[in-house]
Design a protein around this motif. Structure first.
Motif, PDB file in Angstrom:
ATOM      1  N   GLN A   1       0.671  -1.240  -0.348  1.00 36.82           N
ATOM      2  CA  GLN A   1      -0.247  -0.192  -0.072  1.00 36.82           C
ATOM      3  C   GLN A   1       0.730   1.039  -0.138  1.00 36.82           C
ATOM      4  O   GLN A   1       0.216   2.407  -0.050  1.00 36.82           O
ATOM      5  N   VAL A   2       1.915   1.612   0.351  1.00 35.33           N
ATOM      6  CA  VAL A   2       2.921   2.476   0.077  1.00 35.33           C
ATOM      7  C   VAL A   2       3.904   2.325  -0.862  1.00 35.33           C
ATOM      8  O   VAL A   2       4.666   3.693  -0.967  1.00 35.33           O
ATOM      9  N   LYS A   3       3.458   1.782  -2.019  1.00 36.36           N
ATOM     10  CA  LYS A   3       4.247   1.631  -2.836  1.00 36.36           C
ATOM     11  C   LYS A   3       4.275   2.706  -3.912  1.00 36.36           C
ATOM     12  O   LYS A   3       5.389   3.605  -4.265  1.00 36.36           O
ATOM     13  N   PRO A   4       3.166   3.228  -4.386  1.00 35.57           N
ATOM     14  CA  PRO A   4       2.906   4.330  -4.686  1.00 35.57           C
ATOM     15  C   PRO A   4       3.812   5.915  -3.984  1.00 35.57           C
ATOM     16  O   PRO A   4       4.940   6.958  -4.908  1.00 35.57           O
ATOM     17  N   GLN A   5       3.560   6.242  -2.783  1.00 36.21           N
ATOM     18  CA  GLN A   5       4.555   6.981  -1.459  1.00 36.21           C
ATOM     19  C   GLN A   5       5.542   6.657  -1.737  1.00 36.21           C
ATOM     20  O   GLN A   5       6.671   7.835  -1.756  1.00 36.21           O
ATOM     21  N   PHE A   6       6.756   5.293  -1.718  1.00 41.95           N
ATOM     22  CA  PHE A   6       8.007   6.095  -1.421  1.00 41.95           C
ATOM     23  C   PHE A   6       8.662   5.293  -3.266  1.00 41.95           C
ATOM     24  O   PHE A   6       9.266   6.736  -3.353  1.00 41.95           O
ATOM     25  N   GLU A   7       7.698   5.481  -4.431  1.00 42.09           N
ATOM     26  CA  GLU A   7       8.261   5.773  -5.778  1.00 42.09           C
ATOM     27  C   GLU A   7       8.168   7.458  -5.696  1.00 42.09           C
ATOM     28  O   GLU A   7       9.079   8.033  -6.821  1.00 42.09           O
ATOM     29  N   ASN A  13      10.956   4.651  -9.819  1.00 40.36           N
ATOM     30  CA  ASN A  13       9.436   3.165 -10.542  1.00 40.36           C
ATOM     31  C   ASN A  13      10.068   1.916  -9.974  1.00 40.36           C
ATOM     32  O   ASN A  13      11.518   1.415 -10.584  1.00 40.36           O
ATOM     33  N   CYS A  14       9.930   1.245  -8.925  1.00 38.08           N
ATOM     34  CA  CYS A  14      10.433   0.305  -8.428  1.00 38.08           C
ATOM     35  C   CYS A  14       9.383  -1.358  -9.542  1.00 38.08           C
ATOM     36  O   CYS A  14       8.622  -1.256  -9.219  1.00 38.08           O
ATOM     37  N   ALA A  15      10.220  -1.717 -10.670  1.00 43.26           N
ATOM     38  CA  ALA A  15       9.444  -3.093 -10.720  1.00 43.26           C
ATOM     39  C   ALA A  15       9.620  -4.653  -9.855  1.00 43.26           C
ATOM     40  O   ALA A  15       8.156  -5.145  -9.559  1.00 43.26           O
ATOM     41  N   VAL A  16      10.518  -4.032  -8.913  1.00 43.41           N
ATOM     42  CA  VAL A  16      10.204  -4.773  -7.969  1.00 43.41           C
ATOM     43  C   VAL A  16      10.305  -4.447  -6.643  1.00 43.41           C
ATOM     44  O   VAL A  16      10.832  -3.267  -6.180  1.00 43.41           O
ATOM     45  N   PRO A  59      -2.237   2.712   5.724  1.00 40.66           N
ATOM     46  CA  PRO A  59      -0.470   3.392   6.683  1.00 40.66           C
ATOM     47  C   PRO A  59      -0.232   4.102   5.564  1.00 40.66           C
ATOM     48  O   PRO A  59      -0.353   4.245   4.219  1.00 40.66           O
ATOM     49  N   SER A  60       1.137   5.151   6.463  1.00 38.90           N
ATOM     50  CA  SER A  60       1.856   5.674   5.661  1.00 38.90           C
ATOM     51  C   SER A  60       3.256   6.140   5.251  1.00 38.90           C
ATOM     52  O   SER A  60       3.574   5.342   6.756  1.00 38.90           O
ATOM     53  N   LEU A  61       3.908   6.099   4.438  1.00 36.85           N
ATOM     54  CA  LEU A  61       5.501   5.877   4.782  1.00 36.85           C
ATOM     55  C   LEU A  61       5.827   7.218   5.096  1.00 36.85           C
ATOM     56  O   LEU A  61       6.175   8.240   5.049  1.00 36.85           O
TER      57      LEU A  61
END
Length: 77
Positions: A1-7, A13-16, A59-61
């Motif tokens: 759920q926090v992948k877009p926040q991290f990116e 951009n994370c492929a993995v 959840p938040s980053l």
């Protein structure tokens, strides 16, 4: 759920984006310290806050550390 926040915050951009290990700290909600694989050889440590369920907030980053390896110990930061 926090992948877009991290990116967004890391400008990547994370492929993995696979969680490898985690630790928790209980506060007024839960703080997760998570080791995440973001490429074949690159890892990041992320700190995620998940509020109590009655707050109806996801959840938040909170923060992250880049340049980690699979063998780096996951510590509180």
């Amino acid at each position: 759920q926090v992948k877009p926040q991290f990116e967004s915050r890391a400008s990547v951009n994370c492929a993995v984006f696979t969680a490898i290990a985690f630790k928790t700290q209980v506060v007024a909600g839960t703080i997760y310290f998570i080791k995440v694989q973001v490429s074949d050889v690159e890892y990041v440590h992320i700190k995620v806050f998940e509020p109590l369920p009655q707050e109806n907030v996801g959840p938040s980053l909170v923060s992250f550390q880049t340049g980690k390896t699979r063998d780096d110990p996951l510590t509180y930061f």
